[in-house]
Design a protein around this motif. Sequence first.
Motif, PDB file in Angstrom:
ATOM      1  N   TRP A   1      21.701 -46.659  26.874  1.00  0.00           N
ATOM      2  CA  TRP A   1      20.854 -47.079  25.522  1.00  0.00           C
ATOM      3  C   TRP A   1      21.571 -46.597  24.348  1.00  0.00           C
ATOM      4  O   TRP A   1      22.046 -45.288  24.502  1.00  0.00           O
ATOM      5  N   LYS A   2      21.488 -47.189  23.131  1.00  0.00           N
ATOM      6  CA  LYS A   2      21.957 -46.749  21.877  1.00  0.00           C
ATOM      7  C   LYS A   2      21.078 -45.576  21.314  1.00  0.00           C
ATOM      8  O   LYS A   2      21.425 -44.694  20.669  1.00  0.00           O
TER       9      LYS A   2
ATOM     10  N   ASP B   1      17.499 -49.390  11.650  1.00  0.00           N
ATOM     11  CA  ASP B   1      17.912 -51.048  11.527  1.00  0.00           C
ATOM     12  C   ASP B   1      16.772 -51.811  11.629  1.00  0.00           C
ATOM     13  O   ASP B   1      16.985 -53.030  11.909  1.00  0.00           O
ATOM     14  N   GLY B   2      15.754 -51.459  11.203  1.00  0.00           N
ATOM     15  CA  GLY B   2      14.408 -52.454  11.200  1.00  0.00           C
ATOM     16  C   GLY B   2      13.826 -52.585  12.459  1.00  0.00           C
ATOM     17  O   GLY B   2      12.830 -53.407  12.418  1.00  0.00           O
ATOM     18  N   TYR B   3      14.185 -51.689  13.223  1.00  0.00           N
ATOM     19  CA  TYR B   3      13.318 -51.834  14.546  1.00  0.00           C
ATOM     20  C   TYR B   3      12.928 -50.556  15.073  1.00  0.00           C
ATOM     21  O   TYR B   3      13.315 -49.481  14.738  1.00  0.00           O
ATOM     22  N   ILE B   4      11.921 -50.802  15.880  1.00  0.00           N
ATOM     23  CA  ILE B   4      11.314 -49.493  16.687  1.00  0.00           C
ATOM     24  C   ILE B   4      11.695 -49.626  17.946  1.00  0.00           C
ATOM     25  O   ILE B   4      11.677 -50.449  18.694  1.00  0.00           O
TER      26      ILE B   4
ATOM     27  N   VAL C   1      17.831 -52.804  28.798  1.00  0.00           N
ATOM     28  CA  VAL C   1      18.548 -51.796  27.890  1.00  0.00           C
ATOM     29  C   VAL C   1      18.506 -52.050  26.470  1.00  0.00           C
ATOM     30  O   VAL C   1      18.360 -53.198  25.989  1.00  0.00           O
ATOM     31  N   ASP C   2      18.009 -50.805  25.652  1.00  0.00           N
ATOM     32  CA  ASP C   2      17.693 -51.011  24.239  1.00  0.00           C
ATOM     33  C   ASP C   2      16.646 -51.999  23.565  1.00  0.00           C
ATOM     34  O   ASP C   2      16.585 -52.642  22.817  1.00  0.00           O
ATOM     35  N   GLU C   3      15.670 -51.766  24.582  1.00  0.00           N
ATOM     36  CA  GLU C   3      14.476 -52.680  24.373  1.00  0.00           C
ATOM     37  C   GLU C   3      14.053 -52.033  23.010  1.00  0.00           C
ATOM     38  O   GLU C   3      13.914 -51.085  22.782  1.00  0.00           O
ATOM     39  N   ARG C   4      13.561 -53.089  21.965  1.00  0.00           N
ATOM     40  CA  ARG C   4      13.141 -52.861  20.819  1.00  0.00           C
ATOM     41  C   ARG C   4      12.244 -53.752  20.114  1.00  0.00           C
ATOM     42  O   ARG C   4      12.397 -55.100  20.654  1.00  0.00           O
ATOM     43  N   ILE C   5      11.542 -53.448  19.057  1.00  0.00           N
ATOM     44  CA  ILE C   5      10.577 -54.641  18.373  1.00  0.00           C
ATOM     45  C   ILE C   5      10.993 -54.420  16.869  1.00  0.00           C
ATOM     46  O   ILE C   5      11.015 -53.271  16.464  1.00  0.00           O
ATOM     47  N   SER C   6      11.201 -55.626  16.287  1.00  0.00           N
ATOM     48  CA  SER C   6      11.444 -55.299  14.862  1.00  0.00           C
ATOM     49  C   SER C   6      10.072 -54.975  14.093  1.00  0.00           C
ATOM     50  O   SER C   6       9.077 -55.385  14.495  1.00  0.00           O
TER      51      SER C   6
END
Length: 452
Positions: free
Chosen positions: A90-91, A101-104, A428-433
């Motif tokens: 993960w980053k 970067d606009g994401y959680i 990996v790197d799950e995120r939501i804008s």
Amino acid sequence: MDNKHIEETYQLLIELIQNKCINPPGDEMKSIRTIEKFLKSKRVSCKIFESAKNRANLVAVIPGTNKEDSGLIFGPSHVDVVPVTKPDDWKENPFGGVIKDGYIWGRGTLDMLFIVASQVQAFVLLSQEKFKPKGDLVLFIVADEETGGVWGADWMIKNHSNELSINNRKMFAVTEAGGVQISKDKFVIINGEKGATSLKLKFQGTPGHGSAPYSSDNAVHKVSKAALYLTDYCDNKIPIDTTFIRNLVKGLGMNFILRSLITNKKLLPIILKILNKKDPEMPKVLHSLSRMTISPNIIQGGKKINIIASEASLEIDVRTLPGQDYDYVVFHVKKALKELADEVIIKRVEAEEGIASTGTASPVESDFVTAMKNAIRKDFPNASLVPLIASGATDGRFLREKNVDTYGFALFNPETPMNEIVSLAHGVDERISLKTVELSLNVYYNLAKEFL
Ligand SMILES: [Zn+2]
């Protein structure tokens, strides 16, 4: 929507990520308490239902003013998340709840904590402004979706269905999956899901010496044949049902000629082969939407290299369309097996994720679907909906089985590519804008106002 309310939704989402309700074991009480605290701070009351140690579900209701009118459920929305298998890839810290970067970023953001946070906040805003719905508005937050809903949605519906208003009036529900743009201004709405059945097929043979195999009765021959028979049957012979493809291509606004080709039962197998040469993604979807699928995935057999195999087995993953039951599954598996049908022993096995389910679907057109469209049009004036059946199971099926029309929808930032969602959920790197959280908060709030 006011910035303060959007900001609060982000904060609630971050807290839910940090609670780390990894299932198993879940321990969802933590996030249920977080939501209770949030609701209390806004003077909204709720009830908590403990289903097992440290596991709980939450319900809050704004009662309707008219007994006859339909109601709306926000949920079932689950607070549990799947484990993180490779944290080093993960980053960002998967349980840090970082905004960047606009994401959680974080495990569960996409599946489905952002929906939980935006539905809770939409419910709070409606309560605070003394919204008077005609039918009940119910907030329904659950545990345990990721391992089958036994302590979550299923348990609540079995033990506390009265709290959900589903016994005394017609209810509609909005939950996870759906909401991505499939092409400009066309948003996917999930109106149903396929069922899953896992089977083990066993074959016997006659043991003998491996040095003299001529005309032997070898169980390994049988499972190998069975695997090929099943695949051929699934691709070329199984009954095709174009109902769900029809909904999809109609929603997509495909031109008449292409539409009639794709929805023609006889032509479909050929069309799939042609499309497959260009891009295998679309034919995969059309194939799975048009039939019960069978995938032979585990094969085992034989004991020793110099003994003719006397036993072998094949495990198959069967996915049914809404309306196809267990008898339908067995009938077609046997038909596919041809001469092997008489000797096969069929056993049901627990699916890997513990999910064995039947397919369910809700109508693609209704007042509710119209209200949903109108709610989306507040942000996207030209929006239309494309109904789609999901290939995997969600908690939505428990409500559909109780005659609650249930849809998967959240409003995604139009820039979100479909494949991003597929690869990030459980990945990996799950995120939501941030934009998606804001739009979803809007859409749930507007939906309640449009529909109730
Ligand atoms: Zn989920």
